[in-house]
Write an enzyme that holds these catalytic residues in place. Structure first.
Site, PDB file in Angstrom:
ATOM      1  N   LYS A  22       0.828  -1.209   0.000  1.00  0.00           N
ATOM      2  CA  LYS A  22       0.000   0.000   0.000  1.00  0.00           C
ATOM      3  C   LYS A  22       0.865   1.263   0.000  1.00  0.00           C
ATOM      4  CE  LYS A  22      -2.929   0.720   3.681  1.00  0.00           C
ATOM      5  NZ  LYS A  22      -3.131   2.099   4.149  1.00  0.00           N
ATOM      6  N   SER A  23       1.867   1.302   0.876  1.00  0.00           N
ATOM      7  CA  SER A  23       2.710   2.507   0.979  1.00  0.00           C
ATOM      8  C   SER A  23       3.450   2.768  -0.331  1.00  0.00           C
ATOM      9  CB  SER A  23       3.760   2.333   2.072  1.00  0.00           C
ATOM     10  OG  SER A  23       3.156   2.389   3.324  1.00  0.00           O
ATOM     11  N   GLY A  95      -5.077   8.217   5.435  1.00  0.00           N
ATOM     12  CA  GLY A  95      -4.163   9.201   6.024  1.00  0.00           C
ATOM     13  C   GLY A  95      -2.963   9.454   5.133  1.00  0.00           C
ATOM     14  N   ASP A 325       2.525  -0.777  11.876  1.00  0.00           N
ATOM     15  CA  ASP A 325       1.213  -1.291  11.468  1.00  0.00           C
ATOM     16  C   ASP A 325       1.023  -2.753  11.854  1.00  0.00           C
ATOM     17  OD1 ASP A 325       0.631   1.187  10.451  1.00  0.00           O
ATOM     18  OD2 ASP A 325       1.230   0.679   8.408  1.00  0.00           O
ATOM     19  N   ARG A 356      -5.614   2.042  18.578  1.00  0.00           N
ATOM     20  CA  ARG A 356      -5.362   0.589  18.509  1.00  0.00           C
ATOM     21  C   ARG A 356      -4.894  -0.006  19.836  1.00  0.00           C
ATOM     22  NH1 ARG A 356      -2.767   0.578  12.453  1.00  0.00           N
ATOM     23  NH2 ARG A 356      -4.759   0.495  11.356  1.00  0.00           N
TER      24      ARG A 356
HETATM   25  C1  S3P Z   1       2.687   5.129   6.263  1.00  0.00           C
HETATM   26  C2  S3P Z   1       3.319   5.536   7.415  1.00  0.00           C
HETATM   27  C3  S3P Z   1       2.872   5.157   8.765  1.00  0.00           C
HETATM   28  C4  S3P Z   1       1.950   3.947   8.713  1.00  0.00           C
HETATM   29  C5  S3P Z   1       0.890   4.098   7.666  1.00  0.00           C
HETATM   30  C6  S3P Z   1       1.525   4.221   6.289  1.00  0.00           C
HETATM   31  C7  S3P Z   1       3.207   5.586   4.970  1.00  0.00           C
HETATM   32  O1  S3P Z   1       2.150   6.240   9.341  1.00  0.00           O
HETATM   33  O2  S3P Z   1       1.368   3.737   9.970  1.00  0.00           O
HETATM   34  O3  S3P Z   1       0.028   2.991   7.660  1.00  0.00           O
HETATM   35  O4  S3P Z   1       2.824   5.013   3.921  1.00  0.00           O
HETATM   36  O5  S3P Z   1       3.993   6.529   4.953  1.00  0.00           O
HETATM   37  P1  S3P Z   1       2.881   7.453  10.122  1.00  0.00           P
HETATM   38  O6  S3P Z   1       3.644   8.252   9.147  1.00  0.00           O
HETATM   39  O7  S3P Z   1       1.755   8.230  10.748  1.00  0.00           O
HETATM   40  O8  S3P Z   1       3.755   6.782  11.144  1.00  0.00           O
END
Ligand code: S3P
Length: 442
Positions: A22-23, A95, A325, A356
């Site tokens: 996903k990232s 997010g 995660d 969580r």
């Molecule tokens: C992510 C960073 C993390 C992770 C999120 C995906 C990313 O969040 O928890 O699921 O793709 O950069 P944070 O940047 O808030 O730690």
């Protein structure tokens, strides 16, 4: 909605090929959109979050075609090719989409409003708006006071423009914030630098390099040169998502007589915390990475895991970003591990899709696990004592995909029938999760 029933399983066997990470997929799509020419993205995951990013960039004037397989073609328009959308854009509950896109929008010559879904509208944004304002973006959001502190929440209206380069020491370890600043840095005059207190996932840095950005990496500092067009690599393959793999890894470890091969999964070192911790707990995991796959922009390989007796361990604060995660599913593993497991420095868990710490503690306690949470200053610790046997219960997803998947795995190992109130939230990251699990369990 009828609660979802999970019956215990005796083992997990077979091979699984996971949807793209996903990232990595968010970043591949975003950089393709701001690079002139077409880029094909293979193994693009059709989860709600990644589709949110896809729709946002379509609204910003980019032609993006998704075919029936996992192939997405992006017809990028260069660094300054995005168009002002006709109306506010809805980013769903992703997010990463919201925070990273704010970095790109900081450099545009127009104003746009980003609206979020119910859960994302309650997640803090000041961590990203503060550095972007320092660079010159004008941002308005929903301000809320918490005691003497102010926090910002979506919806966010951002007016981009000429940006100035900054050197920013990050107060929280967040890959989303780091990425937003680096992407805004693409539009700034001069060199933008980000200094990380603890290293977080480096997918943005790797993707920027693949697109030939002027990027320099020093120990905990990343420097990017602005005002330079990017070059498309033409085609990008997204390796399987290790966060999605983690539910199957833990299921295979805790269910007797299991043997699972996870193929073509991302082996990015900044995401390997789950493997290291499970191995420390005694899990039998073999990492098989071929040389060619290691040399790709993102390392990739296979994981072979067999069931094993787990023991409790200590997870240190410095490890947390590499498994942030995966903490909910590691809490399930800890519940069945001999002795005590301590998770240090996990306060960021309260700020995810749901709190969580609360969602997992409440559910696992119902299943007979002893869990203690300790708060000192702004730091939090979770202590879990082995339950020996999980007892089936009626649990809740709290609308959070990772809580839901973790509780499905816990249910496989419980005595009796476990019910989860609502599991549709799983589609946020992994729509095929239950089907894949069904094919592997006996
Ligand atoms: C992510 C960073 C993390 C992770 C999120 C995906 C990313 O969040 O928890 O699921 O793709 O950069 P944070 O940047 O808030 O730690």
């Amino acid at each position: 909605m009828k609660p979802f029933l999970i019956k215990p399983a005796s083992s997990l066997k077979g091979e699984i090929l996971l949807p793209g990470d996903k990232s990595i997929a968010h970043r591949a799509l975003i950089l393709s959109a701001i690079t002139a020419g077409s880029t094909e993205i293979d193994n693009f995951p059709a989860n709600q979050d990644c589709l949110s990013t896809l729709k946002v960039f379509q609204k910003l004037g980019i032609k993006i075609i998704k075919d029936k397989t996992a192939m997405v073609t992006v017809y990028g328009r260069g660094l300054r090719g995005l168009k002002k959308p006709a109306a506010p854009i809805f980013v769903g509950d992703s997010g990463t989409t919201l925070r990273i896109t704010l970095g790109i929008l900081s450099g545009q010559n127009f104003r746009v409003t980003l609206k979020a879904g119910r859960s994302l509208s309650q997640r803090p944004m000041l961590r990203v708006t503060r550095p972007l304002r320092m660079m010159g973006a004008r941002i308005n959001s929903k301000l809320t006071a918490h005691g003497s502190k102010l926090e910002e929440y979506p919806p966010i209206t951002i007016t981009g423009g000429r940006l100035k380069a900054i050197s920013y020491k990050m107060p929280v370890a967040s890959a989303q914030v780091k990425s937003a600043i680096l992407l805004a840095g693409l539009y700034a005059r001069g060199l933008t630098a980000v200094v990380e207190p603890i290293k977080t996932r480096d997918h943005t840095e790797r993707m920027l390099k693949l697109f030939k950005a002027g990027l320099k990496l020093r120990e905990n500092k990343i420097v990017i040169k602005g005002n330079r067009e990017l070059t498309s690599p033409g085609r990008i393959y997204i390796p399987g998502d290790i966060s999605s793999a983690s539910f199957f890894l833990v299921a295979a470890a805790i269910l007797a007589d299991s043997e699972l091969l996870v193929s073509n999964v991302s082996l990015n070192p900044s995401r390997l915390g789950i493997i290291k911790v499970l191995q420390r707990m005694g899990a039998d995991i073999k990492v098989q990475s071929s040389k060619a796959r290691l040399q790709s922009y993102e390392p990739m390989g296979d994981l072979l895991i067999k069931s094993s007796a787990l023991r409790g361990v200590i997870i240190k604060r410095a490890e947390v970003p590499s498994l942030i995660d995966e903490l909910p599913i590691l809490m399930v593993a800890a519940s069945l591990a001999r002795g005590k497991t301590v998770f240090e420095g996990v306060e960021e868990l309260r700020l995810k899709e749901t709190d969580r710490i609360r969602s997992m503690s409440e559910n696992l306690r119902k299943m007979g696990v002893k869990i203690q949470t300790v708060k000192a200053d702004n730091c939090e610790k979770i202590i879990i004592k082995s339950a020996k046997q999980l007892i089936a219960a009626k649990v809740r997803s709290f609308g959070d995909h990772r809580t839901a998947m973790s509780m499905v795995v816990a249910g496989l190992k419980a005595r009796g029938a476990t019910f989860i109130d609502n599991i549709t939230c799983i589609d946020k990251s992994f729509p095929g999760f239950l089907r894949a699990l069904k094919n592997l369990t006996a």
